[in-house]
Design an enzyme around this catalytic site. Structure first.
Site, short mmCIF file in Angstrom:
data_model
loop_
_atom_site.label_atom_id
_atom_site.label_comp_id
_atom_site.label_asym_id
_atom_site.label_seq_id
_atom_site.Cartn_x
_atom_site.Cartn_y
_atom_site.Cartn_z
N CYS A 74 0.48 3.36 3.15
CA CYS A 74 1.16 2.77 4.31
C CYS A 74 2.67 3.01 4.23
O CYS A 74 3.33 3.26 5.24
CB CYS A 74 0.85 1.28 4.43
SG CYS A 74 -0.79 0.93 5.12
N HIS B 288 -8.89 7.60 2.40
CA HIS B 288 -8.34 8.97 2.39
C HIS B 288 -9.44 9.96 2.09
O HIS B 288 -10.35 9.69 1.30
CB HIS B 288 -7.19 9.11 1.39
CG HIS B 288 -7.49 8.63 0.00
ND1 HIS B 288 -7.50 7.29 -0.34
CD2 HIS B 288 -7.81 9.30 -1.12
CE1 HIS B 288 -7.80 7.17 -1.62
NE2 HIS B 288 -8.00 8.37 -2.13
N HIS C 251 -9.95 13.61 0.51
CA HIS C 251 -9.35 14.70 -0.26
C HIS C 251 -9.84 16.00 0.36
O HIS C 251 -11.07 16.24 0.44
CB HIS C 251 -9.82 14.66 -1.72
CG HIS C 251 -9.37 13.46 -2.49
ND1 HIS C 251 -8.27 13.48 -3.33
CD2 HIS C 251 -9.88 12.20 -2.57
CE1 HIS C 251 -8.13 12.29 -3.89
NE2 HIS C 251 -9.09 11.49 -3.44
N ASN D 120 -13.50 8.90 -2.23
CA ASN D 120 -13.93 7.98 -3.28
C ASN D 120 -13.92 6.56 -2.71
O ASN D 120 -13.00 6.18 -1.98
CB ASN D 120 -12.99 8.07 -4.48
CG ASN D 120 -13.02 9.45 -5.12
OD1 ASN D 120 -14.07 10.07 -5.22
ND2 ASN D 120 -11.86 9.93 -5.56
N ASP E 232 -1.33 16.22 -2.05
CA ASP E 232 -1.55 15.31 -3.17
C ASP E 232 -0.51 15.60 -4.25
O ASP E 232 -0.22 16.74 -4.58
CB ASP E 232 -2.97 15.49 -3.74
CG ASP E 232 -3.37 14.33 -4.64
OD1 ASP E 232 -4.28 13.57 -4.26
OD2 ASP E 232 -2.77 14.20 -5.74
N CYS F 230 0.84 -1.20 0.00
CA CYS F 230 0.00 0.00 0.00
C CYS F 230 0.88 1.25 0.00
O CYS F 230 1.69 1.45 0.92
CB CYS F 230 -0.91 -0.03 1.22
SG CYS F 230 -1.83 1.50 1.44
N HIS G 263 -4.32 0.89 8.36
CA HIS G 263 -4.76 0.55 7.00
C HIS G 263 -6.22 0.13 7.00
O HIS G 263 -6.57 -0.93 7.49
CB HIS G 263 -3.89 -0.57 6.40
CG HIS G 263 -4.27 -0.91 4.99
ND1 HIS G 263 -3.82 -0.19 3.91
CD2 HIS G 263 -5.09 -1.85 4.49
CE1 HIS G 263 -4.33 -0.69 2.80
NE2 HIS G 263 -5.12 -1.72 3.14
N HIS H 120 -6.54 2.76 0.33
CA HIS H 120 -6.31 3.10 1.75
C HIS H 120 -7.17 4.33 1.98
O HIS H 120 -7.00 5.35 1.28
CB HIS H 120 -4.81 3.38 1.97
CG HIS H 120 -4.44 3.72 3.39
ND1 HIS H 120 -3.45 3.04 4.07
CD2 HIS H 120 -4.89 4.68 4.23
CE1 HIS H 120 -3.33 3.57 5.30
NE2 HIS H 120 -4.19 4.57 5.40
N GLY I 232 -14.53 5.59 -8.13
CA GLY I 232 -13.31 6.18 -8.70
C GLY I 232 -12.11 6.12 -7.78
O GLY I 232 -11.14 6.85 -7.96
P1 AMP Z 1 -8.29 8.29 -5.23
O1 AMP Z 1 -8.44 8.38 -6.72
O2 AMP Z 1 -9.45 8.88 -4.47
O3 AMP Z 1 -7.89 6.93 -4.78
O4 AMP Z 1 -7.09 9.29 -4.89
C1 AMP Z 1 -5.75 8.91 -4.86
C2 AMP Z 1 -4.94 10.19 -4.82
O5 AMP Z 1 -3.64 9.87 -4.39
C3 AMP Z 1 -4.81 10.87 -6.18
O6 AMP Z 1 -5.34 12.21 -6.10
C4 AMP Z 1 -3.29 10.87 -6.42
O7 AMP Z 1 -2.84 12.04 -7.06
C5 AMP Z 1 -2.75 10.73 -5.02
N1 AMP Z 1 -1.43 10.12 -4.90
C6 AMP Z 1 -1.01 8.94 -5.43
N2 AMP Z 1 0.26 8.68 -5.06
C7 AMP Z 1 0.65 9.71 -4.26
C8 AMP Z 1 1.85 10.02 -3.56
N3 AMP Z 1 2.92 9.20 -3.59
N4 AMP Z 1 1.90 11.17 -2.84
C9 AMP Z 1 0.83 12.00 -2.81
N5 AMP Z 1 -0.33 11.75 -3.43
C10 AMP Z 1 -0.43 10.63 -4.16
ZN ZN Z 2 -2.47 1.30 3.60
#
Ligand code: AMP
Ligand code: ZN
Length: 113
Positions: free
Chosen positions: A7, A99, A101, A86, A30, A4, A46, A97, A92
């Site tokens: 993680c 999160h 936004h 999401n 992000d 992950c 997680h 994990h 989407g």
């Molecule tokens: P989701 O589509 O809701 O799963 O959002 C995942 C988000 O994680 C996206 O907006 C990506 O730009 C962001 N993301 C992916 N990898 C990283 C990373 N290493 N550091 C910061 N943001 C990330």
């Molecule tokens: Zn995780």
């Protein structure tokens, strides 16, 4: 969880631009921002998504959500902001994990709801 990416960020195996941290929650910028301010607020435990909340982990998820107003204040989002999570394929979700936004720094015109 081994593979992950969030993680790995929590464990320090991957870098992140951290804006907030407590014993339960981490918030970092992000990598592909969708607004002038775009931060991801995640529980350190997680949990895949809101769909995976149960009696054992719901306090962790609630604490994560409860940290958002302080994070928004620290980021100077005095005029308001938007929070999106999401869930799953149809929602989407790309990173499995939980999160939130946190989006702000502009007045959003486009609305889904
Ligand atoms: P989701 O589509 O809701 O799963 O959002 C995942 C988000 O994680 C996206 O907006 C990506 O730009 C962001 N993301 C992916 N990898 C990283 C990373 N290493 N550091 C910061 N943001 C990330
Ligand atoms: Zn995780």
């Amino acid at each position: 969880m081994e593979n992950c990416i969030f993680c790995k960020i929590i464990n320090g195996e991957l870098p992140s631009a951290t804006v907030y941290e407590d014993e339960n929650t981490l918030a970092f910028r992000d990598i592909n921002p969708a607004a002038p301010i775009h931060v991801l607020v995640i529980p350190k435990q997680h949990i895949i998504s809101l769909d995976d909340i149960n009696t054992e982990n719901k306090k962790t998820a609630a604490n994560c959500l409860a940290a958002i107003p302080e994070i928004a204040k620290n980021l100077g989002l005095v005029g308001g902001y938007r929070v999106i999570t999401n869930i799953g394929k149809d929602g989407g979700q790309v990173v499995p994990h939980l999160h939130f936004h946190l989006l702000g720094g502009k007045k959003f015109k486009e609305k889904i709801v």
